[in-house]
Design a protein around this motif. Structure first.
Motif, PDB file in Angstrom:
ATOM      1  N   HIS A   1      13.972  18.120  10.768  1.00  0.00           N
ATOM      2  CA  HIS A   1      14.676  19.286  11.328  1.00  0.00           C
ATOM      3  C   HIS A   1      15.380  20.039  10.195  1.00  0.00           C
ATOM      4  CE1 HIS A   1      17.359  21.485  14.209  1.00  0.00           C
ATOM      5  NE2 HIS A   1      18.174  21.428  13.171  1.00  0.00           N
ATOM      6  N   GLU A   2      16.074  19.313   9.335  1.00  0.00           N
ATOM      7  CA  GLU A   2      16.783  19.964   8.217  1.00  0.00           C
ATOM      8  C   GLU A   2      15.779  20.631   7.274  1.00  0.00           C
ATOM      9  OE1 GLU A   2      19.984  20.287   8.393  1.00  0.00           O
ATOM     10  OE2 GLU A   2      20.056  18.962  10.115  1.00  0.00           O
TER      11      GLU A   2
ATOM     12  N   HIS B   1      14.442  23.959   8.567  1.00  0.00           N
ATOM     13  CA  HIS B   1      15.301  25.135   8.369  1.00  0.00           C
ATOM     14  C   HIS B   1      14.885  25.875   7.102  1.00  0.00           C
ATOM     15  CE1 HIS B   1      18.227  25.040  11.539  1.00  0.00           C
ATOM     16  NE2 HIS B   1      18.610  23.813  11.289  1.00  0.00           N
TER      17      HIS B   1
END
Ligand SMILES: [Zn+2]
Length: 248
Positions: free
Chosen positions: A153-154, A157
């Motif tokens: 998820h990070e 980004h």
């Protein structure tokens, strides 16, 4: 005696988060004994808890590159109240395994550091990103969080930031984010609640994209079932980049 000591010194990478190394054959690294908590891989495969004996472990792809990114201490962009934690042997192995199941598009060469901090402020957040730094908190390694989904998820980004304005706009359109004319760069979620990977995805197009890309990579059938237009968008815009993107 001296030659043995020399060998031991040579196998400890400078600045490594690993300790008490022993010599292993080429292509393997030393892992101290540890208790492994039960966890799930990115695709949902369950891995049971175990007491892992000290052993030489086969290196995942680009092992030396990635292990050099696991940093001690804390980055200046986090609040002082967030305290650094040591990398446990279990956590090093888990993160290396996650990176091994993460496509190159998400883990590019520019990643500078992955830090290990105790608890986030505010609490309950498993990870943070700023430019090319990533922070993993205690929560990232505990249920209900899935470490692969948290880290990817990070990293997702960073993929969104690199999209063209046209691609960002077409993602927002297909994912039904409506521009709020009163507040600059603010968008309102217009899909029904169950069409988001989790409530956090309803905060902004950026959070939505990060969850959707992680889902597309690891559990594509779930994403296709949840909201087919986003699955189709990912297949068209991200699919080709996943095949040839990145370099690690
Ligand atoms: Zn996020």
């Amino acid at each position: 005696m001296w030659s043995r000591l020399l060998v031991l010194l040579l196998v400890v990478p400078a600045g490594s988060v690993l300790s008490a190394q022993k010599a292993c054959p080429p292509g393997e690294h030393w892992v101290n004994a540890y208790h492994r908590r039960a966890y799930s891989r990115g695709d949902g495969t369950f891995v049971s808890a175990a007491d892992v004996k000290a052993h030489c472990h086969g290196n995942p792809a680009n092992y030396h590159f990635w292990v050099s990114k696991l940093k001690s201490g804390r980055p200046l962009w986090r609040p002082d109240a967030e305290k650094a934690s040591d990398w446990a042997a279990e956590e090093v192995e888990r993160v290396l395994e996650v990176l091994d199941e993460t496509p190159n598009l998400l883990k590019d060469n520019n990643i500078k550091a992955i830090y290990r901090l105790k608890e986030s402020i505010p609490p309950g957040n498993p990870a943070s990103t700023n430019l090319n730094d990533i922070v993993l908190y205690d929560d990232a390694f505990e249920p209900p969080f899935n470490l692969t989904h948290v880290l990817d998820h990070e990293l997702s980004h960073r993929v969104f930031e690199k999209l063209s304005d046209g691609e960002k706009g077409s993602f927002r359109r297909i994912a039904k984010w409506k521009k709020d004319s009163r507040v600059k760069d603010h968008f309102t979620p217009k899909r029904s609640d169950k069409e988001y990977v989790r409530p956090n995805a309803m905060l902004s197009p950026e959070e939505d994209f990060a969850d959707d890309l992680t889902e597309y990579v690891h559990q594509p059938a779930k994403l296709e079932k949840m909201y087919p237009p986003i699955f189709d968008w990912m297949k068209k815009h991200i699919g080709p980049k996943l095949k040839n993107g990145g370099s690690q």
